[in-house]
Scaffold this active site. Structure first.
Site, PDB file in Angstrom:
ATOM      1  N   LYS A  72       6.554 -10.789 -17.450  1.00  0.00           N
ATOM      2  CA  LYS A  72       8.182 -11.695 -17.048  1.00  0.00           C
ATOM      3  C   LYS A  72       7.640 -11.342 -15.740  1.00  0.00           C
ATOM      4  O   LYS A  72       9.381 -10.844 -15.687  1.00  0.00           O
ATOM      5  CB  LYS A  72       9.407 -12.141 -17.168  1.00  0.00           C
ATOM      6  CG  LYS A  72       9.840 -13.394 -17.498  1.00  0.00           C
ATOM      7  CD  LYS A  72      10.381 -13.365 -16.176  1.00  0.00           C
ATOM      8  CE  LYS A  72      11.211 -13.155 -15.838  1.00  0.00           C
ATOM      9  NZ  LYS A  72      12.017 -13.124 -14.533  1.00  0.00           N
ATOM     10  N   GLU A  82      13.919   1.280 -16.066  1.00  0.00           N
ATOM     11  CA  GLU A  82      13.491   2.030 -14.885  1.00  0.00           C
ATOM     12  C   GLU A  82      14.456   1.499 -13.809  1.00  0.00           C
ATOM     13  O   GLU A  82      14.276   0.246 -13.189  1.00  0.00           O
ATOM     14  CB  GLU A  82      12.106   1.993 -14.256  1.00  0.00           C
ATOM     15  CG  GLU A  82      10.927   3.060 -14.998  1.00  0.00           C
ATOM     16  CD  GLU A  82       9.641   2.597 -14.429  1.00  0.00           C
ATOM     17  OE1 GLU A  82       8.749   3.742 -14.896  1.00  0.00           O
ATOM     18  OE2 GLU A  82       8.895   2.370 -13.194  1.00  0.00           O
ATOM     19  N   CYS A 116      12.615   1.930  -4.895  1.00  0.00           N
ATOM     20  CA  CYS A 116      13.759   2.591  -5.619  1.00  0.00           C
ATOM     21  C   CYS A 116      14.362   3.740  -5.559  1.00  0.00           C
ATOM     22  O   CYS A 116      14.666   4.245  -5.323  1.00  0.00           O
ATOM     23  CB  CYS A 116      13.130   2.141  -7.329  1.00  0.00           C
ATOM     24  SG  CYS A 116      11.970   2.859  -7.706  1.00  0.00           S
ATOM     25  N   GLU A 167      23.941   0.425  -4.041  1.00  0.00           N
ATOM     26  CA  GLU A 167      22.445   0.710  -3.801  1.00  0.00           C
ATOM     27  C   GLU A 167      22.686  -0.791  -2.708  1.00  0.00           C
ATOM     28  O   GLU A 167      22.706  -1.659  -3.742  1.00  0.00           O
ATOM     29  CB  GLU A 167      22.026   0.507  -4.576  1.00  0.00           C
ATOM     30  CG  GLU A 167      20.323   0.008  -4.178  1.00  0.00           C
ATOM     31  CD  GLU A 167      19.119  -0.180  -5.817  1.00  0.00           C
ATOM     32  OE1 GLU A 167      19.414  -1.026  -6.569  1.00  0.00           O
ATOM     33  OE2 GLU A 167      18.328   0.859  -5.973  1.00  0.00           O
TER      34      GLU A 167
HETATM   35  P1  NAD Z   1      16.516  -7.748 -10.991  1.00  0.00           P
HETATM   36  O1  NAD Z   1      17.221  -6.405 -12.293  1.00  0.00           O
HETATM   37  O2  NAD Z   1      18.001  -8.726 -10.563  1.00  0.00           O
HETATM   38  O3  NAD Z   1      15.464  -8.593 -11.665  1.00  0.00           O
HETATM   39  C1  NAD Z   1      14.233  -7.957 -11.963  1.00  0.00           C
HETATM   40  C2  NAD Z   1      13.149  -8.990 -13.196  1.00  0.00           C
HETATM   41  O4  NAD Z   1      14.401  -8.730 -14.705  1.00  0.00           O
HETATM   42  C3  NAD Z   1      12.782 -10.173 -12.281  1.00  0.00           C
HETATM   43  O5  NAD Z   1      12.174 -10.228 -12.742  1.00  0.00           O
HETATM   44  C4  NAD Z   1      14.122 -10.839 -13.261  1.00  0.00           C
HETATM   45  O6  NAD Z   1      13.862 -11.973 -13.482  1.00  0.00           O
HETATM   46  C5  NAD Z   1      14.000 -10.353 -14.783  1.00  0.00           C
HETATM   47  N1  NAD Z   1      15.854 -10.668 -14.880  1.00  0.00           N
HETATM   48  C6  NAD Z   1      17.481 -10.991 -14.133  1.00  0.00           C
HETATM   49  N2  NAD Z   1      18.017 -10.701 -15.391  1.00  0.00           N
HETATM   50  C7  NAD Z   1      17.688 -10.698 -17.364  1.00  0.00           C
HETATM   51  C8  NAD Z   1      17.492 -11.292 -18.338  1.00  0.00           C
HETATM   52  N3  NAD Z   1      18.721 -11.062 -17.896  1.00  0.00           N
HETATM   53  N4  NAD Z   1      16.742 -10.642 -18.658  1.00  0.00           N
HETATM   54  C9  NAD Z   1      15.744 -10.560 -19.127  1.00  0.00           C
HETATM   55  N5  NAD Z   1      15.595 -10.869 -18.086  1.00  0.00           N
HETATM   56  C10 NAD Z   1      16.087 -10.645 -16.457  1.00  0.00           C
HETATM   57  O7  NAD Z   1      16.254  -6.708  -9.981  1.00  0.00           O
HETATM   58  P2  NAD Z   1      15.474  -7.222  -9.013  1.00  0.00           P
HETATM   59  O8  NAD Z   1      16.531  -7.286  -7.689  1.00  0.00           O
HETATM   60  O9  NAD Z   1      14.698  -7.466  -9.008  1.00  0.00           O
HETATM   61  O10 NAD Z   1      15.095  -5.559  -8.092  1.00  0.00           O
HETATM   62  C11 NAD Z   1      15.796  -4.595  -7.538  1.00  0.00           C
HETATM   63  C12 NAD Z   1      16.409  -3.474  -8.376  1.00  0.00           C
HETATM   64  O11 NAD Z   1      14.938  -2.358  -8.870  1.00  0.00           O
HETATM   65  C13 NAD Z   1      16.160  -2.330  -7.833  1.00  0.00           C
HETATM   66  O12 NAD Z   1      17.835  -1.869  -8.473  1.00  0.00           O
HETATM   67  C14 NAD Z   1      15.635  -1.490  -7.393  1.00  0.00           C
HETATM   68  O13 NAD Z   1      15.859   0.476  -7.281  1.00  0.00           O
HETATM   69  C15 NAD Z   1      15.303  -1.086  -8.897  1.00  0.00           C
HETATM   70  N6  NAD Z   1      13.912  -0.582  -8.948  1.00  0.00           N
HETATM   71  C16 NAD Z   1      13.555   0.195  -9.847  1.00  0.00           C
HETATM   72  C17 NAD Z   1      12.600   0.725 -10.016  1.00  0.00           C
HETATM   73  C18 NAD Z   1      12.528   2.661 -10.855  1.00  0.00           C
HETATM   74  O14 NAD Z   1      11.390   1.945 -11.020  1.00  0.00           O
HETATM   75  N7  NAD Z   1      13.236   2.941 -10.762  1.00  0.00           N
HETATM   76  C19 NAD Z   1      11.068   0.748  -9.187  1.00  0.00           C
HETATM   77  C20 NAD Z   1      11.733  -0.349  -8.290  1.00  0.00           C
HETATM   78  C21 NAD Z   1      12.159  -1.566  -8.572  1.00  0.00           C
END
Ligand code: NAD
Length: 512
Positions: A196, A271, A305, A404
């Site tokens: 997804k 992550e 991240c 963040e």
């Molecule tokens: P997000 O958590 O908003 O969304 C990530 C994914 O989760 C999307 O596909 C979204 O549709 C899905 N999602 C949202 N709510 C959900 C739920 N209740 N159940 C299941 N899926 C759900 O994150 P974002 O804004 O897309 O990405 C940015 C974040 O990702 C930042 O906090 C960044 O630090 C983190 N990130 C972490 C790493 C790592 O390796 N630690 C790498 C890249 C990004």
């Protein structure tokens, strides 16, 4: 293999339009059991390009029946995929890597238009994705390997078996590369998947599903459901056929993923976010440190991240070091992601732009100084462009030092000595990465052991080596990716104990 050439903006735009043409017309659906399908859910949402705020295409949000179809396809395909030998999986995954390389320019250009990431970085994204597939392909034949643990009258040995169908949920910052980082080890382990992708950047996930299938990944082994996280993503993380969820995204979504998976006892790998310190001591090679500090927060639009979003500088060099960083920030080139000269492109979405910009007001109210940037890049409207920004005069209680922001925004915090540097570095809910700059090897070791971070780089920017563990402590995540660590997540470890036939078996009901 060399990356695609930089070209020029006009030529690149023409190419990008060609690559995006296929997404215009009917809304983008899902990819289930080896086929592109529009599914059952009728709700659609707009996919907007951050470059000019225009709609690229519409996307269908998967409903319960679509998630069921994808999870059931993954479940049905699992027995045959797990039964393939490691060598067979290895060969197929190398073919996927070849096919990614063959379409690397398309992947790079589509990613730039969908995410706003600059071509200078996305040029390598497809190649890094291919490298992820090659690395895990070569490990597939050994994925089941375990240990021999002999006892006096028994031989114990361990082996690993794939856990089953897994959900892979990815964010929007560098979607193609991150998807391959999760999908390649899952497939090498013998798992089937339902992916997804993030609703703000769905396009390259469809390219990847198509590439994998054309390269010979059997129908049902990889499935893709587009949709809104809180609905489609939630349904997937609750589905009984899904055995584990591999998630990359925000910390608060990570905790939802855990609770959504609790009733079906799903294994989770998270992550999550970071507020990573780069700590510069006065005995460091300051020329290299300036380069690394600027690179690690202003590359990838700061939407990274592992970005070093807090700069901790020893007081003795604070003013001159900050001056050098500020000079660089003022010269960063913000522009269209397909312009080869661009260093910073637009942020992913109007909502994210608003969030990043809200910290300019918060910084002022909390008493930090805006040394560079701090405003919209007006000349590039209507795209979601922001000026690269540097906050100084900050302290650890300010929100810009704790939260963040996930944009090209750096907060500077001075420190006196090692003890204070450790205190500031660890005074955050997060614990993903830390970067330490010093010429003293003893200090480097003391600091590396004291900082709360899953990954520490000494005298270096983030430098990836695929066998090493990747992941965070505290609110930055649970679990590790990379090398064998990935297989620990996607596989069950089984112990098998075989008797020599010599030990005494206890007897019951045998009293005379
Ligand atoms: P997000 O958590 O908003 O969304 C990530 C994914 O989760 C999307 O596909 C979204 O549709 C899905 N999602 C949202 N709510 C959900 C739920 N209740 N159940 C299941 N899926 C759900 O994150 P974002 O804004 O897309 O990405 C940015 C974040 O990702 C930042 O906090 C960044 O630090 C983190 N990130 C972490 C790493 C790592 O390796 N630690 C790498 C890249 C990004």
């Amino acid at each position: 293999m060399s990356p695609p050439s930089g070209g020029n903006l006009e030529a690149n735009l023409a190419k990008a339009r060609g690559f995006l043409e296929r997404f215009r017309g009917a809304p983008l659906g899902h990819f289930i059991a080896g086929k592109a399908v529009s599914g059952v859910g009728r709700e659609v949402f707009d996919n907007i390009s951050p470059v000019d705020a225009r709609v690229i295409n519409q996307v269908i949000s998967g409903d319960e029946q679509d998630v069921n179809a994808a999870a059931n396809a993954a479940e049905a395909a699992f027995p045959a995929w797990r039964a393939k030998t490691g060598d067979e999986r290895r060969a197929i995954l190398h073919r996927v890597a070849n096919a990614i390389e063959a379409r690397r320019e398309e992947i790079a250009f589509v990613e730039c238009m969908d995410t706003g990431q600059a071509l200078r970085f996305m040029n390598g994204a497809a190649l890094r994705g291919a490298e992820n597939f090659r690395f895990f392909a070569d490990r597939a034949p050994g994925a089941a390997d375990g240990l021999a643990l002999p006892a006096a009258e028994h031989l114990n040995y361990t082996t690993r078996q794939p856990i089953g169908p897994v959900a892979i949920i990815t964010p929007w910052n560098t979607p193609f590369m991150l998807s391959t980082w999760k999908i390649a080890p899952a497939l090498a382990a013998g798992c089937t998947i339902v992916h997804k992708p993030a609703e703000w950047s769905p396009l390259t996930a469809t390219l990847l599903a198509e590439i994998m299938t054309e390269a010979g990944v059997p129908a049902g082994v990889v499935n893709l459901v587009n949709g809104i996280g809180e609905r489609t993503g939630k349904l997937l993380t609750e589905h009984p056929a899904i055995r584990a969820t591999a998630f990359i995204g925000e910390s608060r979504t990570g905790s939802l993923i855990m609770s959504q998976g609790a009733p079906t006892l799903k294994r989770v790998h998270l992550e999550l976010g970071g507020k990573n310190p780069v700590i510069v001591f006065d005995d460091a090679d300051l020329d290299r440190a300036v380069d690394a500090v600027v690179f690690m927060i202003y590359s990838l639009n700061g939407e990274r991240c592992t970005s070093s979003s807090r700069l901790l500088v020893q007081r003795s060099i604070h003013d001159r070091f900050v001056e050098r960083v500020a000079e660089r920030v003022a010269r960063l080139k913000v522009g269209h992601p397909l312009d080869p000269a661009t260093e910073i492109g637009p942020l992913i979405h109007q909502r994210h732009l608003d969030k990043v910009m809200s910290y300019f007001k918060i910084a002022r109210e909390d008493g930090a100084q805006i040394k560079a940037g701090g405003a919209l890049a007006e000349n590039l409207k209507p795209g979601f462009y922001v000026q690269p920004t540097l906050f100084t005069n900050a302290n650890i209680n300010m929100r810009v030092a704790r939260e963040e922001i996930f944009g090209p925004v750096l907060t500077v915090l001075p420190f006196e000595n090692e003890a204070e540097a450790v205190k500031i570095a660890n005074d955050t809910p997060y614990g993903l990465t830390a970067y330490i700059w010093t010429g003293d090897s003893g200090r480097a070791l003391r600091m590396a052991h004291a900082v709360e971070a899953g990954m520490v780089w000494v005298n270096s920017e983030n430098n990836r080596h695929l066998p090493t563990p990747f992941g965070g402590m505290k609110a930055s995540g649970i679990g590790r990716d990379g090398g064998d660590y990935s297989f620990d997540f996607y596989m069950e470890t089984k112990n098998i104990c075989i008797a020599h036939g010599t030990h005494r078996v206890p007897k019951l009901g045998d009293a005379k």
